[in-house]
Design a protein around this motif. Structure first.
Motif, PDB file in Angstrom:
ATOM      1  N   HIS A  97      -2.461  13.501   4.429  1.00  0.00           N
ATOM      2  CA  HIS A  97      -1.959  12.325   3.727  1.00  0.00           C
ATOM      3  C   HIS A  97      -0.463  12.231   3.981  1.00  0.00           C
ATOM      4  N   ASN A  98       0.142  11.165   3.490  1.00  0.00           N
ATOM      5  CA  ASN A  98       1.590  11.020   3.481  1.00  0.00           C
ATOM      6  C   ASN A  98       1.969  10.172   2.281  1.00  0.00           C
ATOM      7  N   VAL A  99       3.253  10.007   2.051  1.00  0.00           N
ATOM      8  CA  VAL A  99       3.742   9.166   0.965  1.00  0.00           C
ATOM      9  C   VAL A  99       4.755   8.214   1.575  1.00  0.00           C
ATOM     10  N   ILE A 100       4.487   6.927   1.426  1.00  0.00           N
ATOM     11  CA  ILE A 100       5.395   5.917   1.952  1.00  0.00           C
ATOM     12  C   ILE A 100       5.775   4.988   0.811  1.00  0.00           C
ATOM     13  N   GLU A 101       7.086   4.874   0.555  1.00  0.00           N
ATOM     14  CA  GLU A 101       7.534   3.883  -0.416  1.00  0.00           C
ATOM     15  C   GLU A 101       7.695   2.575   0.333  1.00  0.00           C
ATOM     16  N   VAL A 102       7.091   1.526  -0.210  1.00  0.00           N
ATOM     17  CA  VAL A 102       7.038   0.237   0.474  1.00  0.00           C
ATOM     18  C   VAL A 102       7.447  -0.891  -0.471  1.00  0.00           C
ATOM     19  N   SER A 103       7.576  -2.081   0.098  1.00  0.00           N
ATOM     20  CA  SER A 103       7.834  -3.284  -0.689  1.00  0.00           C
ATOM     21  C   SER A 103       6.558  -3.680  -1.440  1.00  0.00           C
ATOM     22  N   LYS A 104       6.691  -4.594  -2.402  1.00  0.00           N
ATOM     23  CA  LYS A 104       5.519  -5.070  -3.138  1.00  0.00           C
ATOM     24  C   LYS A 104       4.531  -5.750  -2.202  1.00  0.00           C
ATOM     25  N   ASP A 116       3.991  -5.149   0.974  1.00  0.00           N
ATOM     26  CA  ASP A 116       3.273  -4.099   1.726  1.00  0.00           C
ATOM     27  C   ASP A 116       2.283  -3.365   0.822  1.00  0.00           C
ATOM     28  N   TYR A 117       2.662  -3.133  -0.417  1.00  0.00           N
ATOM     29  CA  TYR A 117       1.769  -2.464  -1.373  1.00  0.00           C
ATOM     30  C   TYR A 117       0.504  -3.298  -1.567  1.00  0.00           C
ATOM     31  N   ASP A 118       0.692  -4.593  -1.820  1.00  0.00           N
ATOM     32  CA  ASP A 118      -0.449  -5.473  -2.063  1.00  0.00           C
ATOM     33  C   ASP A 118      -1.366  -5.572  -0.849  1.00  0.00           C
ATOM     34  N   ALA A 119      -0.775  -5.602   0.352  1.00  0.00           N
ATOM     35  CA  ALA A 119      -1.560  -5.768   1.582  1.00  0.00           C
ATOM     36  C   ALA A 119      -1.930  -4.445   2.251  1.00  0.00           C
ATOM     37  N   CYS A 120      -1.441  -3.325   1.710  1.00  0.00           N
ATOM     38  CA  CYS A 120      -1.645  -2.005   2.331  1.00  0.00           C
ATOM     39  C   CYS A 120      -1.142  -2.003   3.779  1.00  0.00           C
ATOM     40  N   THR A 121       0.082  -2.506   3.961  1.00  0.00           N
ATOM     41  CA  THR A 121       0.724  -2.503   5.277  1.00  0.00           C
ATOM     42  C   THR A 121       2.022  -1.712   5.200  1.00  0.00           C
ATOM     43  N   GLN A 122       2.652  -1.537   6.367  1.00  0.00           N
ATOM     44  CA  GLN A 122       3.892  -0.757   6.441  1.00  0.00           C
ATOM     45  C   GLN A 122       4.975  -1.531   7.182  1.00  0.00           C
ATOM     46  N   LYS A 123       5.111  -2.806   6.882  1.00  0.00           N
ATOM     47  CA  LYS A 123       6.096  -3.634   7.575  1.00  0.00           C
ATOM     48  C   LYS A 123       7.516  -3.406   7.077  1.00  0.00           C
ATOM     49  N   CYS A 168      -0.415   5.702   0.740  1.00  0.00           N
ATOM     50  CA  CYS A 168      -0.685   6.622   1.841  1.00  0.00           C
ATOM     51  C   CYS A 168      -0.911   5.739   3.046  1.00  0.00           C
ATOM     52  N   GLY A 169      -0.174   5.995   4.120  1.00  0.00           N
ATOM     53  CA  GLY A 169      -0.236   5.151   5.303  1.00  0.00           C
ATOM     54  C   GLY A 169      -1.239   5.587   6.356  1.00  0.00           C
ATOM     55  N   LEU A 170      -2.024   6.591   6.070  1.00  0.00           N
ATOM     56  CA  LEU A 170      -2.997   7.063   7.062  1.00  0.00           C
ATOM     57  C   LEU A 170      -4.319   6.306   6.942  1.00  0.00           C
ATOM     58  N   ARG A 171      -4.861   5.964   8.091  1.00  0.00           N
ATOM     59  CA  ARG A 171      -6.162   5.315   8.201  1.00  0.00           C
ATOM     60  C   ARG A 171      -6.349   4.239   7.126  1.00  0.00           C
ATOM     61  N   GLN A 172      -7.429   4.281   6.411  1.00  0.00           N
ATOM     62  CA  GLN A 172      -7.740   3.276   5.386  1.00  0.00           C
ATOM     63  C   GLN A 172      -7.498   3.804   3.964  1.00  0.00           C
ATOM     64  N   HIS A 173      -6.681   4.826   3.821  1.00  0.00           N
ATOM     65  CA  HIS A 173      -6.491   5.475   2.516  1.00  0.00           C
ATOM     66  C   HIS A 173      -5.989   4.500   1.455  1.00  0.00           C
ATOM     67  N   CYS A 174      -4.997   3.692   1.797  1.00  0.00           N
ATOM     68  CA  CYS A 174      -4.455   2.738   0.829  1.00  0.00           C
ATOM     69  C   CYS A 174      -5.530   1.753   0.384  1.00  0.00           C
ATOM     70  N   LEU A 175      -6.263   1.209   1.318  1.00  0.00           N
ATOM     71  CA  LEU A 175      -7.318   0.244   0.995  1.00  0.00           C
ATOM     72  C   LEU A 175      -8.392   0.854   0.098  1.00  0.00           C
ATOM     73  N   ARG A 176      -8.527   2.172   0.165  1.00  0.00           N
ATOM     74  CA  ARG A 176      -9.521   2.876  -0.663  1.00  0.00           C
ATOM     75  C   ARG A 176      -8.930   3.336  -1.997  1.00  0.00           C
TER      76      ARG A 176
END
Length: 161
Positions: free
Chosen positions: A69-76, A78-85, A110-118
């Motif tokens: 896993h990893n931890v990525i702090e993102v914008s709202k 990116d959080y809503d869309a599970c992206t890392q832009k 978590c920016g790996l695979r589909q983890h955020c979407l799950r």
């Protein structure tokens, strides 16, 4: 003999005071015993955060194995869309400890695979801390001075004349 035991007791207490670190905020272990992983339900981390209060100076502790896993702090967005832009910070080495330095909304995924979407994502609101935080240098200097004076006072009070 008894006086030397009392002196030793005070010296140990003083040394313990020298070894204690600066008091800071709360440590929040994200997900409690589950840690930072793909949860059973998508609302798990929001349910975990809901009853908690987060303040400036607190620390988030993300327990996970590096590479899993990893931890990525993102914008709202990116959080809503599970992206890392628009990433704010990226952490790949677990466990990750993040000190909350600014009030406001914070978003982690978590920016790996589909983890955020799950469901492996967390949003929190950080309140301004109750106690003003001194600058690191001033705080360390005053803490050291207090401890030094305490130790010297104990020596002066309990040294045989």
């Amino acid at each position: 003999m008894a006086k030397s035991h009392v002196l030793l007791l005070f010296l140990y207490a003083a040394m313990g005071g020298l070894m204690i670190g600066e008091v800071g905020g709360m440590n929040h272990i994200v997900g409690k015993s589950l840690g930072w992983t793909i949860p059973q339900n998508a609302s798990f981390y929001q349910d975990w955060a809901a009853p908690r209060t987060f303040a400036v100076g607190d620390k988030l502790v993300f327990l996970y194995s590096s590479g899993m896993h990893n931890v990525i702090e993102v914008s709202k967005a990116d959080y809503d869309a599970c992206t890392q832009k628009n990433t704010i910070s990226v952490h790949f080495s677990g466990p990750t400890v993040l000190k909350l330095a600014k009030p406001g909304d914070h978003y982690f995924i978590c920016g790996l695979r589909q983890h955020c979407l799950r469901g492996q994502k967390l949003s929190i609101k950080v309140a301004q801390g109750q106690v003003p935080v001194e600058s690191g240098a001033d705080s360390a200097k005053s803490l050291f001075s207090f401890r030094l004076v305490s130790v010297l006072l104990i020596f002066v009070l309990f040294m045989p004349i």
